[in-house]
Design a protein around this motif. Structure first.
Motif, mmCIF file in Angstrom:
data_model
loop_
_atom_site.group_PDB
_atom_site.id
_atom_site.type_symbol
_atom_site.label_atom_id
_atom_site.label_comp_id
_atom_site.label_asym_id
_atom_site.label_seq_id
_atom_site.Cartn_x
_atom_site.Cartn_y
_atom_site.Cartn_z
ATOM 1 N N GLY A 125 38.006 19.615 8.006
ATOM 2 C CA GLY A 125 36.576 20.546 7.824
ATOM 3 C C GLY A 125 36.514 20.588 6.134
ATOM 4 N N ARG A 126 35.512 21.344 5.996
ATOM 5 C CA ARG A 126 35.144 21.429 4.391
ATOM 6 C C ARG A 126 34.682 23.007 4.447
ATOM 7 N NH1 ARG A 126 35.579 17.307 1.915
ATOM 8 N NH2 ARG A 126 35.104 15.150 2.789
ATOM 9 N N GLY A 127 34.886 23.431 3.177
ATOM 10 C CA GLY A 127 35.049 24.840 3.017
ATOM 11 C C GLY A 127 34.937 25.467 1.686
ATOM 12 N N HIS A 128 35.073 26.667 1.249
ATOM 13 C CA HIS A 128 35.199 27.163 -0.019
ATOM 14 C C HIS A 128 36.332 28.498 -0.026
ATOM 15 C CE1 HIS A 128 33.313 28.214 -3.836
ATOM 16 N NE2 HIS A 128 33.617 29.411 -3.612
ATOM 17 N N ALA A 129 36.896 28.235 -1.131
ATOM 18 C CA ALA A 129 38.108 29.178 -1.299
ATOM 19 C C ALA A 129 37.983 29.960 -2.370
ATOM 20 C CB ALA A 129 39.361 28.517 -1.217
ATOM 21 N N ARG A 130 38.217 31.466 -2.336
ATOM 22 C CA ARG A 130 38.119 32.177 -3.436
ATOM 23 C C ARG A 130 39.602 32.744 -3.326
ATOM 24 N NH1 ARG A 130 37.393 37.536 -3.399
ATOM 25 N NH2 ARG A 130 36.096 37.400 -1.873
ATOM 26 N N ILE A 131 40.336 32.514 -4.530
ATOM 27 C CA ILE A 131 41.517 33.112 -4.928
ATOM 28 C C ILE A 131 41.527 33.934 -6.394
ATOM 29 C CG2 ILE A 131 44.192 32.484 -4.949
ATOM 30 C CD1 ILE A 131 42.666 31.235 -2.443
ATOM 31 N N GLY A 132 41.754 35.223 -5.988
ATOM 32 C CA GLY A 132 41.552 36.051 -7.217
ATOM 33 C C GLY A 132 40.341 35.963 -7.586
ATOM 34 N N ASP A 133 39.956 35.636 -8.916
ATOM 35 C CA ASP A 133 38.563 35.434 -9.539
ATOM 36 C C ASP A 133 38.366 34.039 -9.581
ATOM 37 O OD1 ASP A 133 38.659 38.252 -10.119
ATOM 38 O OD2 ASP A 133 39.450 37.794 -12.136
ATOM 39 N N GLU A 134 38.961 32.886 -9.033
ATOM 40 C CA GLU A 134 38.783 31.425 -8.899
ATOM 41 C C GLU A 134 38.184 31.323 -7.772
ATOM 42 O OE1 GLU A 134 41.753 28.979 -10.926
ATOM 43 O OE2 GLU A 134 43.017 30.753 -11.120
ATOM 44 N N GLU A 135 37.324 30.084 -8.025
ATOM 45 C CA GLU A 135 36.582 29.768 -6.577
ATOM 46 C C GLU A 135 36.352 28.388 -6.621
ATOM 47 O OE1 GLU A 135 32.694 31.730 -5.102
ATOM 48 O OE2 GLU A 135 33.247 33.343 -6.699
ATOM 49 N N ARG A 136 36.200 27.433 -5.629
ATOM 50 C CA ARG A 136 36.223 26.086 -5.538
ATOM 51 C C ARG A 136 35.878 25.503 -4.049
ATOM 52 N NH1 ARG A 136 40.428 22.023 -6.369
ATOM 53 N NH2 ARG A 136 39.354 20.823 -5.073
ATOM 54 N N ASP A 137 35.563 24.550 -3.867
ATOM 55 C CA ASP A 137 35.074 23.763 -2.590
ATOM 56 C C ASP A 137 36.446 23.199 -2.149
ATOM 57 O OD1 ASP A 137 32.541 24.395 -2.327
ATOM 58 O OD2 ASP A 137 31.924 22.684 -3.201
ATOM 59 N N VAL A 138 36.838 23.340 -0.811
ATOM 60 C CA VAL A 138 38.006 22.599 -0.466
ATOM 61 C C VAL A 138 37.828 21.633 0.655
ATOM 62 C CG1 VAL A 138 39.555 24.656 -1.066
ATOM 63 C CG2 VAL A 138 38.508 24.613 1.324
ATOM 64 N N ALA A 139 38.760 20.683 0.745
ATOM 65 C CA ALA A 139 38.331 19.569 1.566
ATOM 66 C C ALA A 139 39.801 19.095 2.332
ATOM 67 C CB ALA A 139 37.553 18.167 0.934
ATOM 68 N N PRO A 140 39.960 18.273 3.210
ATOM 69 C CA PRO A 140 41.186 17.702 3.765
ATOM 70 C C PRO A 140 42.079 16.952 2.454
ATOM 71 C CG PRO A 140 39.545 17.182 5.249
ATOM 72 C CD PRO A 140 38.738 17.903 4.115
ATOM 73 N N GLY A 141 43.342 17.407 2.536
ATOM 74 C CA GLY A 141 44.312 17.004 1.539
ATOM 75 C C GLY A 141 44.618 17.874 0.411
ATOM 76 N N ASP A 142 43.515 18.668 0.430
ATOM 77 C CA ASP A 142 43.436 20.021 -1.096
ATOM 78 C C ASP A 142 44.796 20.716 -0.598
ATOM 79 O OD1 ASP A 142 41.376 18.622 -2.071
ATOM 80 O OD2 ASP A 142 40.011 20.413 -1.621
#
Length: 112
Positions: free
Chosen positions: A62-79
């Motif tokens: 799948g594909r998505g988006h992660a927010r960890i604390g104040d940081e954000e980024r898109d995520v994909a398989p293997g991340d």
């Protein structure tokens, strides 16, 4: 050889995810960490939350988006994402059709 199948495991709904507990595995092994297989439904998000444990996410489909604390980024398989204990985090599935699936491994830090 010990084998578990998805058909034999109970799925629970927790923190906005469909979760299959992987470890500890009763009667087989109790490692110093726990792990779950997590799936976020299309166009849904996990509930923003934090833990007393450190955590690592390994994205497998799948594909998505992660927010960890104040940081954000898109995520994909293997991340792979590391989340320090006490850090608020949320994962969003950006697909209208497919689940976003990842393995969560979490553990307590030794007392210092």
């Amino acid at each position: 050889m010990h084998i578990r199948t998805a058909a034999g495991d109970e799925l629970i709904r927790k923190n906005g995810c469909d979760i299959r507990q992987l470890y500890p595995w009763d009667g087989v092994v109790t490692p110093p960490w726990n792990s779950t297989l997590c799936s976020i439904r299309p166009e849904e998000s996990s509930t923003p939350h934090g833990h007393d444990t450190d955590e690592t996410f390994i994205f497998i489909s799948g594909r998505g988006h992660a927010r960890i604390g104040d940081e954000e980024r898109d995520v994909a398989p293997g991340d792979v994402i590391y989340i320090p204990h006490g850090t608020n985090h949320v994962v969003t599935n950006t697909s209208p059709d497919d689940p976003l699936t990842f393995v969560s491994i979490y553990w307590l830090q030794p007392a210092q």
